[in-house]
Design a protein around this motif. Structure first.
Motif, short mmCIF file in Angstrom:
data_model
loop_
_atom_site.label_atom_id
_atom_site.label_comp_id
_atom_site.label_asym_id
_atom_site.label_seq_id
_atom_site.Cartn_x
_atom_site.Cartn_y
_atom_site.Cartn_z
N GLU A 179 -9.48 5.48 -3.74
CA GLU A 179 -9.46 6.62 -4.64
C GLU A 179 -9.07 6.25 -6.07
O GLU A 179 -9.64 6.78 -7.03
N MET A 180 -8.11 5.35 -6.25
CA MET A 180 -7.69 5.01 -7.60
C MET A 180 -8.77 4.22 -8.33
O MET A 180 -8.97 4.39 -9.54
N ILE B 188 -5.52 7.08 0.35
CA ILE B 188 -5.95 6.54 -0.94
C ILE B 188 -6.53 5.14 -0.78
O ILE B 188 -7.57 4.81 -1.37
N ALA B 189 -5.88 4.32 0.05
CA ALA B 189 -6.36 2.95 0.27
C ALA B 189 -7.70 2.94 1.00
O ALA B 189 -8.61 2.19 0.63
N LEU C 190 0.35 10.05 -9.31
CA LEU C 190 -0.46 8.83 -9.26
C LEU C 190 -1.85 9.07 -9.83
O LEU C 190 -2.44 8.18 -10.44
N GLU C 191 -2.39 10.28 -9.63
CA GLU C 191 -3.70 10.65 -10.19
C GLU C 191 -3.57 11.13 -11.63
O GLU C 191 -4.38 10.79 -12.50
N GLN D 97 -0.50 9.78 2.63
CA GLN D 97 -1.18 9.81 1.34
C GLN D 97 -1.62 8.41 0.93
O GLN D 97 -2.77 8.20 0.50
N ALA D 98 -0.71 7.45 1.08
CA ALA D 98 -1.01 6.08 0.68
C ALA D 98 -2.18 5.49 1.46
O ALA D 98 -3.08 4.85 0.89
N ILE E 43 0.84 -1.21 0.00
CA ILE E 43 0.00 0.00 0.00
C ILE E 43 0.87 1.25 0.00
O ILE E 43 0.66 2.19 -0.78
N THR F 81 2.81 1.45 -3.41
CA THR F 81 1.96 1.64 -4.59
C THR F 81 1.28 3.00 -4.58
O THR F 81 1.25 3.71 -5.60
N TYR F 82 0.69 3.38 -3.45
CA TYR F 82 -0.09 4.61 -3.38
C TYR F 82 0.69 5.81 -2.85
O TYR F 82 0.25 6.95 -3.01
#
Length: 224
Positions: A143-144, A138-139, A172-173, A134-135, A78, A81-82
């Motif tokens: 969000e992704m 997002i998790a 990432l976005e 942040q990660a 996590i 990746t994020y």
């Protein structure tokens, strides 16, 4: 019409309200400053509060649940990746070690763990906990996955001449937005509004420092 929903639900929300098409779609992927500055929401490492991070309080999973229950391997995944954090494994190991002593409940506790893993300061100005927080955010909020659904379903819901504009704040976005818009342009039926990504001016960032990393991309659906 105001609707409390996720970006990824745009097609269902429009159908529910009887909207066949939209003349404009604006997706601001950034955090609300009001939420960011509220310690009870648990988004910021600057303010001590419960480790929550839910955009929608109706959701069951909080950041504390991920931090205290996921394996070291999943935490590292996590965070890498994020958060694009290269030291993700070290941070994950220290989280697991800390929670063996007692559950990690607050943003201050998590911040201290990351600082022990990476040091209290990092070159370049960003706090060492920035990427980890942040990660997790997002998790927690998927969000992704939500962005992917918006980019999949949103453009087809535009009326001819309708525009879709997305404001992103980190690579990432921005990456999937750029790739999806390029895909649509190549396939035909859409046109780019600006040849290059639109960024805030120096004057704007001097008034609002949180705008400094914003990027705007926009496409228009062509007339049939």
């Amino acid at each position: 019409v105001l609707e409390r929903a996720d970006f990824g639900e745009v097609a269902n929300v429009m159908k529910h309200h009887g909207f066949d098409g939209a003349d404009a779609m604006l997706a601001d992927l950034g955090m609300s400053s009001y939420a960011l500055d509220d310690p009870q929401r648990g988004f910021s490492f600057r303010l001590d509060g419960p480790l929550d991070m839910r955009m929608d309080s109706r959701n069951a999973i909080r950041a504390r649940d991920i931090v205290n229950e996921e394996s070291a391997e999943e935490l590292a995944r996590i965070i890498y990746t994020y958060g694009e954090e290269r030291a993700s494994r070290r941070i994950a190991r220290m989280i697991v070690e800390a929670r063996r002593r007692s559950p990690i409940e607050t943003t201050g506790e998590l911040r201290a763990i990351v600082e022990r893993a990476l040091g209290a300061h990092r070159r370049g100005g960003a706090h060492p906990a920035t990427r980890t927080f942040q990660a997790l955010r997002i998790a927690v909020n998927h969000e992704m996955e939500s962005l992917a659904a918006l980019l999949r379903d949103g453009p087809a819901r535009l009326n001819p001449g309708g525009r879709m504009l997305v404001i992103s704040y980190h690579s990432l976005e921005d990456r999937p937005v750029k790739e999806r818009f390029r895909e649509l342009l190549r396939a035909g039926g859409y046109a780019a509004i600006a040849r290059k990504v639109i960024k805030p001016s120096a004057a704007e960032t001097s008034r609002n420092s949180r705008a400094r990393s914003a990027k705007i991309r926009c496409i228009e659906r062509s007339a049939p």
